[in-house]
Structure formats: structure tokens, C-alpha cells
Design a protein around this motif. Structure first.
Motif, PDB file in Angstrom:
ATOM      1  N   PRO A 238       0.809  -1.232   0.000  1.00 33.93           N
ATOM      2  CA  PRO A 238       0.000   0.000   0.000  1.00 33.93           C
ATOM      3  C   PRO A 238       0.835   1.271   0.000  1.00 33.93           C
ATOM      4  O   PRO A 238       0.420   2.287  -0.564  1.00 33.93           O
ATOM      5  CB  PRO A 238      -0.820  -0.122   1.291  1.00 33.93           C
ATOM      6  CG  PRO A 238      -0.877  -1.575   1.580  1.00 33.93           C
ATOM      7  CD  PRO A 238       0.423  -2.114   1.105  1.00 33.93           C
ATOM      8  N   PHE A 239       2.012   1.223   0.601  1.00 38.30           N
ATOM      9  CA  PHE A 239       2.836   2.425   0.684  1.00 38.30           C
ATOM     10  C   PHE A 239       3.438   2.779  -0.679  1.00 38.30           C
ATOM     11  O   PHE A 239       3.650   3.951  -0.991  1.00 38.30           O
ATOM     12  CB  PHE A 239       3.914   2.248   1.745  1.00 38.30           C
ATOM     13  CG  PHE A 239       3.346   1.974   3.110  1.00 38.30           C
ATOM     14  CD1 PHE A 239       2.572   2.921   3.760  1.00 38.30           C
ATOM     15  CD2 PHE A 239       3.555   0.757   3.729  1.00 38.30           C
ATOM     16  CE1 PHE A 239       2.036   2.668   5.009  1.00 38.30           C
ATOM     17  CE2 PHE A 239       3.023   0.497   4.977  1.00 38.30           C
ATOM     18  CZ  PHE A 239       2.251   1.455   5.622  1.00 38.30           C
ATOM     19  N   LEU A 240       3.696   1.766  -1.489  1.00 40.92           N
ATOM     20  CA  LEU A 240       4.124   2.041  -2.858  1.00 40.92           C
ATOM     21  C   LEU A 240       3.009   2.731  -3.646  1.00 40.92           C
ATOM     22  O   LEU A 240       3.246   3.685  -4.395  1.00 40.92           O
ATOM     23  CB  LEU A 240       4.525   0.735  -3.552  1.00 40.92           C
ATOM     24  CG  LEU A 240       5.782   0.044  -3.036  1.00 40.92           C
ATOM     25  CD1 LEU A 240       5.933  -1.334  -3.690  1.00 40.92           C
ATOM     26  CD2 LEU A 240       7.020   0.883  -3.312  1.00 40.92           C
ATOM     27  N   THR A 241       1.779   2.241  -3.466  1.00 37.76           N
ATOM     28  CA  THR A 241       0.636   2.848  -4.140  1.00 37.76           C
ATOM     29  C   THR A 241       0.456   4.303  -3.720  1.00 37.76           C
ATOM     30  O   THR A 241       0.203   5.190  -4.545  1.00 37.76           O
ATOM     31  CB  THR A 241      -0.638   2.052  -3.823  1.00 37.76           C
ATOM     32  OG1 THR A 241      -0.430   0.671  -4.157  1.00 37.76           O
ATOM     33  CG2 THR A 241      -1.831   2.589  -4.596  1.00 37.76           C
ATOM     34  N   LEU A 242       0.589   4.572  -2.421  1.00 36.56           N
ATOM     35  CA  LEU A 242       0.477   5.935  -1.933  1.00 36.56           C
ATOM     36  C   LEU A 242       1.568   6.827  -2.507  1.00 36.56           C
ATOM     37  O   LEU A 242       1.339   8.010  -2.791  1.00 36.56           O
ATOM     38  CB  LEU A 242       0.539   5.960  -0.403  1.00 36.56           C
ATOM     39  CG  LEU A 242      -0.664   5.388   0.333  1.00 36.56           C
ATOM     40  CD1 LEU A 242      -0.384   5.341   1.833  1.00 36.56           C
ATOM     41  CD2 LEU A 242      -1.921   6.204   0.054  1.00 36.56           C
ATOM     42  N   GLY A 243       2.764   6.276  -2.666  1.00 34.56           N
ATOM     43  CA  GLY A 243       3.851   7.047  -3.261  1.00 34.56           C
ATOM     44  C   GLY A 243       3.507   7.518  -4.661  1.00 34.56           C
ATOM     45  O   GLY A 243       3.738   8.679  -5.018  1.00 34.56           O
ATOM     46  N   VAL A 244       2.913   6.626  -5.465  1.00 37.90           N
ATOM     47  CA  VAL A 244       2.491   6.992  -6.823  1.00 37.90           C
ATOM     48  C   VAL A 244       1.418   8.074  -6.772  1.00 37.90           C
ATOM     49  O   VAL A 244       1.435   9.044  -7.561  1.00 37.90           O
ATOM     50  CB  VAL A 244       1.983   5.745  -7.571  1.00 37.90           C
ATOM     51  CG1 VAL A 244       1.381   6.136  -8.924  1.00 37.90           C
ATOM     52  CG2 VAL A 244       3.116   4.735  -7.767  1.00 37.90           C
ATOM     53  N   LEU A 245       0.471   7.954  -5.839  1.00 35.99           N
ATOM     54  CA  LEU A 245      -0.606   8.931  -5.703  1.00 35.99           C
ATOM     55  C   LEU A 245      -0.057  10.322  -5.364  1.00 35.99           C
ATOM     56  O   LEU A 245      -0.492  11.339  -5.924  1.00 35.99           O
ATOM     57  CB  LEU A 245      -1.583   8.469  -4.628  1.00 35.99           C
ATOM     58  CG  LEU A 245      -2.868   9.285  -4.441  1.00 35.99           C
ATOM     59  CD1 LEU A 245      -3.731   9.216  -5.690  1.00 35.99           C
ATOM     60  CD2 LEU A 245      -3.643   8.780  -3.230  1.00 35.99           C
ATOM     61  N   LEU A 246       0.917  10.376  -4.474  1.00 34.02           N
ATOM     62  CA  LEU A 246       1.500  11.661  -4.082  1.00 34.02           C
ATOM     63  C   LEU A 246       2.304  12.293  -5.221  1.00 34.02           C
ATOM     64  O   LEU A 246       2.287  13.512  -5.393  1.00 34.02           O
ATOM     65  CB  LEU A 246       2.370  11.476  -2.841  1.00 34.02           C
ATOM     66  CG  LEU A 246       1.604  11.225  -1.539  1.00 34.02           C
ATOM     67  CD1 LEU A 246       2.525  10.676  -0.461  1.00 34.02           C
ATOM     68  CD2 LEU A 246       0.923  12.507  -1.065  1.00 34.02           C
ATOM     69  N   VAL A 247       2.976  11.486  -5.993  1.00 38.37           N
ATOM     70  CA  VAL A 247       3.675  12.019  -7.167  1.00 38.37           C
ATOM     71  C   VAL A 247       2.655  12.590  -8.164  1.00 38.37           C
ATOM     72  O   VAL A 247       2.877  13.643  -8.782  1.00 38.37           O
ATOM     73  CB  VAL A 247       4.542  10.926  -7.818  1.00 38.37           C
ATOM     74  CG1 VAL A 247       5.088  11.405  -9.164  1.00 38.37           C
ATOM     75  CG2 VAL A 247       5.698  10.547  -6.888  1.00 38.37           C
ATOM     76  N   GLY A 248       1.520  11.910  -8.307  1.00 36.24           N
ATOM     77  CA  GLY A 248       0.450  12.440  -9.155  1.00 36.24           C
ATOM     78  C   GLY A 248      -0.072  13.773  -8.644  1.00 36.24           C
ATOM     79  O   GLY A 248      -0.407  14.663  -9.437  1.00 36.24           O
ATOM     80  N   ALA A 249      -0.143  13.931  -7.317  1.00 33.44           N
ATOM     81  CA  ALA A 249      -0.579  15.210  -6.739  1.00 33.44           C
ATOM     82  C   ALA A 249       0.408  16.315  -7.078  1.00 33.44           C
ATOM     83  O   ALA A 249       0.006  17.462  -7.344  1.00 33.44           O
ATOM     84  CB  ALA A 249      -0.732  15.070  -5.226  1.00 33.44           C
ATOM     85  N   ALA A 250       1.694  16.011  -7.072  1.00 30.92           N
ATOM     86  CA  ALA A 250       2.690  16.996  -7.473  1.00 30.92           C
ATOM     87  C   ALA A 250       2.475  17.429  -8.921  1.00 30.92           C
ATOM     88  O   ALA A 250       2.575  18.627  -9.253  1.00 30.92           O
ATOM     89  CB  ALA A 250       4.107  16.424  -7.292  1.00 30.92           C
ATOM     90  N   GLY A 251       2.156  16.476  -9.783  1.00 26.66           N
ATOM     91  CA  GLY A 251       1.860  16.813 -11.178  1.00 26.66           C
ATOM     92  C   GLY A 251       0.640  17.704 -11.318  1.00 26.66           C
ATOM     93  O   GLY A 251       0.619  18.641 -12.115  1.00 26.66           O
TER      94      GLY A 251
END
Length: 385
Positions: free
Chosen positions: A366-379
Motif C-alpha cells: 500500500p505504501f508504494l501505491t500511496l507514493g504513486v498517488l502523491l507524485v500524481g498530486a505533485a503533477g
């Protein structure tokens, strides 16, 4: 205090990782449908009545969760707790928006979220201190105590909303509050007076306003990360042999770093700018969140969560300001409610998805998934400008 206690309570009732994720998601399910109607109602009149209602529902949900004897009952009472939290937050955020001058909104929303972070600092420590080897009995005790703590909020709910900013005629703020309210009173009166227009502002118009979608998505990503950390760190602790008291300390380190971030947010904004700050912290938070998937020792978890907490401290207050500034006149509470709807959507989907991913790929996934989500928020922050 209640969120990690609910996870331990669920584990003591025989829940697996998937069930913990579903129960954490139910916390946000009722609010997902109630946020926008409550926001519309708040645009028409006063904000303060939502606060005591929220406190009653939160305290009741905590107390009933402590007595739950089945996973279904625990999920239902967790949903009641989430509905109370929604009522409280819509009322409180709307008060801050109405009673803050535009130049003060970053600061005032930062101070507001410091209050939440203080609770996230003290609560897990208290829960960890109460929850011992017999998690069934001690998690129930922690939930009942958290109900009492929530009820104590009634001591600070008096005269919390200036009458002028609520749009009532013939009333003015108390003398001691007049200076604080003077810059915001006119804006509050205008917004309340335009409450009839808020009902006519279609959702499509609010969602098309530049900055609103990005603010909603950034808030969703940051809150999803915070929520999954709170709900799943106990699961990680169980798998890696970390005691509940240590898990409480780790969660409090994250919250303490979030408070530190918000205390220095004004200087950071002046130093690097709002957009750079949001983009940079979301990117770094994504990397740190993904790092939690590694089998780190407790001290490394502490360092990672401290840095992560600092980065996550930026998204919530600045997304509130972004949404309030971008929303059409007279629809600020509705726009904030849409932001909260996005938050609750993340709180429904993220824990449930985390439970599914954990069951398939292990507790770190789940923490890997959250990492992708946060990078998307930066975008999203880059595109919003």
C-alpha cells in the motif's frame, strides 16, 4: 486516538488486513454522500451549529465502537464517527474561510490544521499507552476514553462564530474580537448575503474554476496517505513485531513533524513560493512513502515518518486556501465541501484498496501505491499553476 484503536479492536475481533481496510473505509462512506448537502446548507447561513453536532456524533461513535462485539457493528460505528468528523470540519473550515482576510488565509488555515495535528500527536501516544497485550479489552478502553476526550470539546464551542460574519443583522462581534474580525467581517457578510446564489451555482461551474480540481486532488492524496498510515501502521507493527506503544510513538512523530511544518509555513511560502512548496513536498512525500515498503528498523521508520510528516503538513492547509480563492463568490462552503468529498472518496477507496493490495502483495505494497498517488498530486499542482 480512536483511529489506531479501531484497527487494534478489529484485529482483536479476528479481522484480517482486508477487513481492517474495509472498516477504515466505512469511516468515510457516509460523509462521501453528506458533504455537499452540508456545504450548501452552510453557504446559506451559520457554520457554528455543525460543530456541537459533530462532537456528539464523534463521541458517540467512539463509545459505541468500544462496545462493538462484531466487525459489522464496529464498521457501522466507525461510519458514525466519520459523519461526526465531517460535520465538525465543514463547520470549522467555513468559519476560518469567512473570518479570515484573503492575505491571512494561508496562516489561519495553517493554524487550524495545527489543531488537528496536535490531536494526531497526542492521540496515538495515549492509545499506545492504553493498548497492551490483551488488545480486545485495552482497545475498547482506549475507544471509550477517546469518547470522553471528544466530549471535552464542548468547553470551547461557545461564541466561536462572529455574528457579523454569519450575516445576522443588528449584531456585531464582541469588543475583544472586533479587531480580529474587522478585516473579515465584510467578506463574511457578502458571502452570507449571497447564500441564495450559492444554491444556484452548479457543481460544474465550481469544479471548472481554475485551481479547484487540483486543490481537491492534492488534498485527497495527502489525506489518503495520512489515513492509510494511521490505519495500517498497526498492521505493519503486528507483522514486524513492533509493540503498540512504539507504533503510537511513530505516529506521533509524524504528527509532530506536521505541526513543525505548519508553524514555519509562512516563511517557507515567502522563500520558495506556494506552488514550488506544494510540488516539492508532494514529490518528496511520495518517495518517502514508498520507502516504508522496505523492511526498515524502528529507528529508520521513525526518521522516515518524521520527514514524511513534515512534507504532508503542506498539502491540507494550502489546498484549503487554493479552493477558497478559486471558488465562485458565495459558494466557498460548497467548494470546501467538494474538497471534503474528495477527501472522503480517498478515505473510502485508499484503505480498502490498501487491504486488497496487502492481501495480494504484502504489508508494504500500500505504501508504494500511496507514493504513486502523491507524485500524481505533485503533477496536478504543476498543471494548476
Amino acid at each position: 486516538m480512536a483511529r489506531p484503536a479501531v484497527s487494534y479492536r478489529a484485529l482483536s475481533l479476528g479481522a484480517d488486513e482486508r477487513a481492517v481496510g474495509v472498516i477504515a473505509g466505512v469511516y468515510a462512506l457516509l460523509p462521501l454522500f453528506a458533504a455537499v448537502p452540508l456545504g450548501r446548507r452552510t453557504d446559506h447561513g451559520r457554520c457554528a451549529p455543525l460543530l456541537p453536532l459533530g462532537v456528539v456524533l464523534i463521541a458517540g461513535g467512539c463509545a459505541l465502537s468500544g462496545t462493538a462485539g462484531s466487525l459489522g457493528a464496529l464498521a457501522a460505528f466507525s461510519g458514525l464517527m466519520g459523519l461526526g468528523h465531517l460535520c465538525f470540519v465543514i463547520g470549522a473550515q467555513s468559519i476560518v474561510a469567512r473570518q479570515s482576510a484573503p492575505a491571512e488565509q494561508d496562516r489561519d488555515f495553517g493554524h487550524f490544521t495545527i489543531g488537528a495535528s496536535l490531536g494526531q500527536l497526542v492521540g496515538p501516544l495515549a492509545a499506545g499507552a492504553l493498548i497492551g497485550g490483551d488488545t480486545g479489552a485495552t482497545s475498547a478502553l482506549a475507544l471509550v476514553v477517546s469518547a470522553g476526550v471528544a466530549a471535552a470539546a464542548f468547553t470551547s464551542l461557545w461564541r466561536i462564530e462572529h455574528q457579523r460574519s454569519a450575516g445576522t443583522s443588528g449584531a456585531s462581534a464582541p469588543a475583544g474580537e472586533a479587531g480580529r474580525a474587522s478585516k473579515a467581517a465584510e467578506a463574511g457578510e457578502v458571502e452570507a448575503a449571497e447564500g441564495g446564489k450559492a444554491a444556484k451555482a452548479p457543481m460544474s461551474r465550481i469544479l471548472r474554476a481554475r485551481g479547484v480540481p487540483a486543490g481537491i486532488f492534492i488534498s485527497l492524496a495527502v489525506l489518503s496517505a495520512t489515513d492509510v498510515l494511521t490505519a495500517y501502521l498497526p498492521v505493519v507493527g503486528e507483522h514486524r513485531g513492533v509493540a503498540p506503544a512504539a507504533v503510537g510513538v511513530l505516529l506521533s512523530l509524524r504528527a509532530g513533524a506536521t505541526i513543525a511544518c505548519r508553524l514555519v509555513m509562512d516563511p517557507l511560502i515567502r522563500l520558495v513560493g506556494r506552488r514550488t512548496l506544494v510540488v516539492g513536498t508532494c514529490l518528496l512525500a511520495g518517495v518517502l512513502c514508498a520507502g516504508l515498503a522496505l523492511p526498515l528498523p524502528v529507528w529508520a521508520l521513525g526518521v522516515t515518518l518524521t520527514l514524511l510528516g513534515f512534507c504532508l503538513g503542506v498539502g491540507q492547509p494550502l489546498s484549503m486556501t487554493t479552493v477558497v480563492r478559486a471558488a465562485p463568490a458565495g459558494a466557498r462552503s460548497t467548494a470546501l465541501a467538494l474538497r471534503l468529498t474528495g477527501n472522503r472518496l480517498g478515505q473510502v477507496v485508499a484503505p480498502a484498496a490498501a487491504g486488497l493490495v496487502t492481501g495480494v502483495a504484502g504489508v508494504g505494497a500500500p505504501f508504494l501505491t500511496l507514493g504513486v498517488l502523491l507524485v500524481g498530486a505533485a503533477g496536478a499542482a504543476v498543471r494548476a499553476g
